[in-house]
Design a protein around this motif. Structure first.
Motif, short mmCIF file in Angstrom:
data_model
loop_
_atom_site.label_atom_id
_atom_site.label_comp_id
_atom_site.label_asym_id
_atom_site.label_seq_id
_atom_site.Cartn_x
_atom_site.Cartn_y
_atom_site.Cartn_z
N ASN A 38 0.67 -1.19 -0.01
CA ASN A 38 -0.05 0.02 0.07
C ASN A 38 0.91 1.19 -0.02
N LYS A 39 0.34 2.46 -0.19
CA LYS A 39 0.95 3.55 -0.34
C LYS A 39 1.81 3.91 1.06
N ASP A 40 1.01 3.61 2.45
CA ASP A 40 1.35 3.63 3.61
C ASP A 40 2.59 2.85 3.72
N GLY A 41 2.90 1.81 3.11
CA GLY A 41 4.10 0.94 3.10
C GLY A 41 3.56 -0.20 3.93
N LYS A 42 2.44 -0.33 4.18
CA LYS A 42 1.83 -1.84 4.82
C LYS A 42 1.24 -2.81 3.75
N PHE A 43 1.17 -3.91 3.93
CA PHE A 43 1.06 -4.92 2.91
C PHE A 43 -0.62 -5.45 3.07
N ALA A 44 -1.06 -5.81 1.78
CA ALA A 44 -2.29 -6.32 1.87
C ALA A 44 -2.56 -7.29 0.49
N ASN A 45 -3.47 -8.24 0.70
CA ASN A 45 -3.62 -9.16 -0.37
C ASN A 45 -4.30 -8.37 -1.64
N PRO A 46 -3.91 -8.56 -2.75
CA PRO A 46 -4.25 -7.77 -3.83
C PRO A 46 -5.33 -8.57 -4.67
N TRP A 47 -5.99 -9.52 -4.28
CA TRP A 47 -6.88 -10.33 -5.18
C TRP A 47 -8.46 -10.31 -4.63
N PRO A 48 -9.35 -10.36 -5.41
CA PRO A 48 -10.99 -10.45 -5.13
C PRO A 48 -11.08 -11.61 -4.29
N SER A 49 -10.16 -12.69 -4.19
CA SER A 49 -10.35 -13.74 -3.10
C SER A 49 -10.17 -13.29 -1.73
N TRP A 50 -9.55 -12.20 -1.58
CA TRP A 50 -9.77 -11.89 -0.32
C TRP A 50 -10.67 -10.99 0.42
N ASN A 51 -11.24 -11.18 1.68
CA ASN A 51 -12.10 -10.15 2.09
C ASN A 51 -11.63 -9.91 3.47
N THR A 251 -2.45 -12.63 6.28
CA THR A 251 -2.10 -11.42 6.80
C THR A 251 -1.23 -11.57 7.99
N ALA A 252 -0.63 -10.54 8.64
CA ALA A 252 0.37 -10.78 9.95
C ALA A 252 0.27 -9.57 10.69
N ASN A 253 0.32 -9.95 11.82
CA ASN A 253 0.65 -9.07 13.03
C ASN A 253 1.16 -9.74 14.18
N ARG A 254 1.87 -9.00 15.26
CA ARG A 254 2.05 -9.37 16.48
C ARG A 254 1.30 -8.52 17.64
N GLY A 255 0.80 -7.53 17.15
CA GLY A 255 -0.03 -6.88 18.27
C GLY A 255 -1.60 -6.20 17.82
N LEU A 256 -2.12 -5.45 18.28
CA LEU A 256 -3.29 -4.98 17.90
C LEU A 256 -3.28 -3.93 17.01
N THR A 257 -2.13 -3.34 16.66
CA THR A 257 -2.32 -2.27 15.86
C THR A 257 -1.24 -2.27 14.70
N ASP A 258 -0.61 -3.38 14.59
CA ASP A 258 0.39 -3.46 13.57
C ASP A 258 0.03 -4.64 12.24
N ARG A 259 -1.33 -4.75 12.25
CA ARG A 259 -1.73 -5.67 11.33
C ARG A 259 -1.49 -5.06 9.81
N GLY A 260 -0.58 -5.96 9.14
CA GLY A 260 -0.05 -5.60 7.79
C GLY A 260 1.04 -4.77 7.94
N ALA A 261 1.88 -4.73 8.90
CA ALA A 261 3.01 -3.94 8.83
C ALA A 261 4.16 -5.00 8.38
N THR A 262 4.05 -6.04 8.51
CA THR A 262 5.19 -7.12 7.67
C THR A 262 4.34 -8.16 6.76
N LEU A 263 4.98 -8.53 6.00
CA LEU A 263 4.44 -9.51 4.73
C LEU A 263 4.56 -10.71 5.13
N TRP A 264 3.49 -11.63 4.71
CA TRP A 264 3.58 -13.01 4.74
C TRP A 264 3.94 -13.80 3.52
N ALA A 265 4.37 -15.01 3.63
CA ALA A 265 4.56 -15.76 2.35
C ALA A 265 4.60 -17.13 2.39
#
Length: 411
Positions: A38-51, A251-265
């Motif tokens: 994303n523009k803010d540097g966070k990560f998101a799934n780019p497919w319509p299969s994601w909700n 998706t990925a996070n280790r706390g309540l406010t860092d969702r999408g801060a790191t990538l998954w693979a």
């Protein structure tokens, strides 16, 4: 001195290099533009299969299920999944040309490649997969061994930052016990490892890859000379493998406010055996396949009524551009209720689709049998896997299997 004696007695040091010839990747706009960033540097799934459901919606939905009497509390009373003491090869020698994979519970596999490479995937050896030692999901099956029981760890591959896949005490102990071990992580995770005091860490983006060369140290402790090739190539004095970071839907996070801060693979490892045959493994990590709506709750969401639901295209790309694979380690559990979990966790029917798309010749099921994370019964995933295999006339045994915790399979 024989090759077996020389490789088993030597201490190896790792070198990371960019491949001389990069592997193929999709040429679509999504991949060229890195649409998962994303523009803010966070990560998101780019497919319509994601909700992308909000935590509030998920929480309220689960509460309503509980009060409506729809929620299931899995019974973990023994016996559940058998646990046996694993048997590892004591050195780098290999008696055949096969990949040897040992399930250590949940998503953790220890893989002994015939080239001599030893890789540990998503290790978590604690009782709880939680930021707390006193609360959170607790093992209902014991860990089959401890880190000290594993003789060689060259590489540790992490799929993402969730606590059931990434554990601070575990990675620190691995780093201390196996100081030459190198960690491979998706983008954004390297800082966490550095904060843990671990500097031997390489982070990669989707479709990126590196050559991982193990060079034997000479008697004076210095690294022996070894050439780096553009593909995985066995050499008398070293081992070179290709480590590839690939997409998955999670998706990925280790706390309540860092969702999408790191990538998954997901990840691929390619190496060559002493006979020169190429061996390829795909590790699915943790992934969903398609997003099932809440209205499908209690129904067959693979029926004609839901045939229109988008399916994640990443797995066909992986099979097309990086496959086929000798072995896939593919998640099959933590999928109920489907409308909550399906975007991020595959059920066995999804898993068979992923198996077919990624072009794995054989597969072993992961992401089940260790912690209660969702509502399905703890022994349901392997039963449903057999049902899904029947739909494609795939044998129930010998192609896509499950095994006991601590058991080794050769492929």
């Amino acid at each position: 001195m024989s090759r077996k004696m020389s490789t088993s007695a030597l201490i190896y040091a790792a070198t990371i290099s960019m491949p001389a010839t990069a592997g193929a990747r999709p040429e679509d706009e999504l991949t060229r533009s890195r649409a998962w960033v994303n523009k803010d540097g966070k990560f998101a799934n780019p497919w319509p299969s994601w909700n992308d459901q909000t935590p509030y919606k998920i929480g309220m939905g689960l509460i309503k299920r509980k009060f409506a009497g729809k929620a299931n509390s899995p019974d973990t009373t023994p016996p559940t999944v058998p646990v046996r003491k694993p048997e590892f090869l004591s050195d780098r020698s290999h008696t055949n040309d096969k990949i040897r994979a040992t399930w250590l519970g949940h998503a953790c596999y220890y893989v002994e490649f015939p080239s001599g490479l030893r890789v540990l995937f998503d290790p978590v050896f604690e009782d709880r997969c939680s930021p707390f030692s006193f609360m959170g999901p607790k093992r209902y099956t014991e860990s089959p061994c401890q880190i000290k029981d594993i003789p060689i760890i060259d590489a540790v591959i992490i799929s993402h930052a969730h606590y059931d896949h990434l554990s601070y005490p575990t990675v620190v102990e691995i780093s201390n016990s196996h100081p030459e071990a190198h960690f491979f992580v998706p983008l954004g995770n390297k800082k966490w490892f550095k904060d843990c005091g671990i500097t031997q860490c390489t982070e990669l983006d989707w479709w990126d890859e590196v050559d991982f060369t193990l060079s034997p140290k000479s008697s004076d402790g210095k690294r022996a000379s070894i050439s780096t090739t553009g593909s995985a190539q066995p050499q008398e004095d070293g081992i070179t493998s290709r480590i590839s970071c690939l997409p998955c839907q999670h998706t990925a996070n280790r706390g309540l406010t860092d969702r999408g801060a790191t990538l998954w693979a997901s990840w691929a490892v390619t190496t060559k055996s002493p006979t020169g045959s190429e061996k390829k493994l795909w590790f699915g990590g943790d992934t969903g396949y398609r997003a099932v709506p809440e209205e499908a709750d209690g129904k067959d969401d693979w029926s004609e009524e839901y045939a229109h639901l988008p399916q994640c295209p990443a797995f066909k790309d992986i099979g097309k551009y990086r496959g086929p694979f000798d072995l896939g380690l593919i998640p099959i559990g933590a999928y109920s209720p489907r409308w909550v979990m399906s975007p991020m966790h595959a059920n066995p029917r999804d898993s068979v689709e992923i198996f077919r798309h990624t072009k794995c010749e054989r597969a072993l099921g992961i992401h089940w049998g260790t912690w209660v994370l969702t509502e399905e019964d703890v022994l349901e995933p392997p039963r449903k896997l057999k049902d899904a295999l029947k739909l494609y006339s795939i044998p129930e045994e010998g192609v896509f299997d499950v095994c006991d915790i601590g058991e080794s399979r050769e492929v």
